[in-house]
Scaffold this active site. Structure first.
Site, short mmCIF file in Angstrom:
data_model
loop_
_atom_site.label_atom_id
_atom_site.label_comp_id
_atom_site.label_asym_id
_atom_site.label_seq_id
_atom_site.Cartn_x
_atom_site.Cartn_y
_atom_site.Cartn_z
N GLY A 277 -0.35 -1.27 -12.38
CA GLY A 277 -0.86 -1.41 -13.74
C GLY A 277 0.25 -1.61 -14.75
O GLY A 277 0.19 -2.52 -15.59
N LYS B 95 -4.34 -9.00 3.96
CA LYS B 95 -3.66 -7.87 3.35
C LYS B 95 -4.15 -6.56 3.94
O LYS B 95 -3.37 -5.63 4.19
CB LYS B 95 -3.86 -7.88 1.83
CG LYS B 95 -3.10 -6.76 1.12
CD LYS B 95 -3.21 -6.84 -0.39
CE LYS B 95 -2.40 -5.72 -1.03
NZ LYS B 95 -2.47 -5.75 -2.51
N ASN C 184 0.81 1.00 6.48
CA ASN C 184 0.59 2.19 5.66
C ASN C 184 0.43 3.49 6.44
O ASN C 184 1.18 4.44 6.21
CB ASN C 184 -0.61 1.96 4.73
CG ASN C 184 -0.23 1.27 3.45
OD1 ASN C 184 0.07 1.90 2.46
ND2 ASN C 184 -0.26 -0.05 3.46
N SER D 209 2.68 2.51 0.06
CA SER D 209 1.92 3.26 -0.95
C SER D 209 1.27 4.51 -0.35
O SER D 209 1.20 5.55 -1.00
CB SER D 209 0.86 2.35 -1.57
OG SER D 209 -0.04 1.87 -0.59
#
Length: 300
Positions: free
Chosen positions: A12, A182, A190, A252
């Site tokens: 963001g 993705k 991940n 992440s």
């Protein structure tokens, strides 16, 4: 163009920072409900390691009422609440751009009167502390229609604005395929890096190759159920290339675990498991990683 960016996380702030630099854009940031009082400034460290402090333009009711584009940069599990809060605040001609990890975060598009796009980005960014983002790796982005209708000229206009702010952004007619690609990459990188507490590059180690292969075979079978076709060799190459290019990065999901935050595993490996369940198809490697990450969340 009037743009409201929702979410003060890494992505963001990355997009807000670059969009606000263009004098042609009127950009504001809407913070999550957990922020009782937003600061008057934010901090940003760019890809060249240059640090700056910048005025923060917080979105108000007028910004929402005049919005041309809503860029939704929240966690997957926050998407439904964010959309519900938006419904009566933005004009029906505003375009909602979803920018989050995983699939299946929002499926009730029929309740919306808005055109919806997906923005997929490979730029690396992290939060150093609240309202301070650091751009850690250059990437590229794809933008495409996922619901409603949009003219080529309108899509090109949004693409151009985004591309001029943070290149390279390309409009895509195959955004679903890119979303699945993705997802596949995230399903491997991940959870393994989060469970092993390692940087992405460690996945190039031989000890992970059997597990990676098993995950890929499951993903290929499940993706085919949604008419997405992958080959094993091609998908393996893409995953290992990402691991190599982001070798020193922390995924992440790993970052979420280290920061004791909820992860997006339900919309990554969990999405593969959910689709597989509809097919009555077993995906034990994805199921195992899903349960291991959820157990780790509880422990943290």
């Amino acid at each position: 163009m009037n743009i409201v960016v929702i979410g003060q996380g890494a992505i963001g702030l990355l997009w807000y920072h670059h969009l606000v630099q263009s004098t042609d854009n009127r950009v504001s940031l809407s913070c999550s409900s957990s922020i009782s009082s937003a600061p008057t400034y934010y901090e940003f460290t760019d890809i060249e390691q240059l640090y700056g402090r910048f005025a923060l333009n917080v979105a108000d009711e007028i910004a929402f009422a005049k919005a041309d584009v809503i860029l939704l940069c929240v966690k997957s599990y926050q998407v439904n609440a964010a959309i519900e809060a938006l419904k009566n605040k933005i004009p029906t001609n505003a375009v909602i751009v979803f920018c989050h990890n995983g699939l299946g975060a929002f499926n009730d598009f029929s309740t919306l009167k808005h055109t919806c796009l997906a923005l997929l980005t490979t730029h690396g960014c992290k939060i150093k502390h609240p309202f301070h983002a650091q751009h850690t790796g250059l990437g590229q982005s794809d933008l495409g229609l996922i619901y409603g209708n949009i003219s080529n000229s309108a899509l090109n206009e949004i693409t151009t604005v985004f591309n001029n702010s943070l290149p390279t952004v390309t409009s895509s007619d195959a955004i679903k395929e890119k979303q699945w690609l993705k997802l596949a990459i995230n399903c491997v990188i991940n959870p393994i890096t989060a469970l092993e507490n390692v940087d992405n590059g460690e996945l190039l180690n031989d000890k992970f190759q059997r597990q990676i292969a098993a995950l890929i075979h499951e993903i290929i079978a499940v993706a085919a159920f949604e008419n997405i076709r992958f080959t094993f060799d091609d998908l393996l190459k893409k995953i290992l290339t990402v691991a190599e290019k982001t070798a020193r990065n922390s995924s992440s999901m790993r970052s979420d675990i280290l920061q004791k935050r909820k992860t997006e595993v339900d919309y990554i490996n969990g999405y593969v498991v959910a689709v597989a369940n509809k097919m009555a198809f077993l995906v034990p490697e994805n199921e195992k990683l899903l349960q291991q990450i959820k157990a780790l969340e509880i422990m943290k």
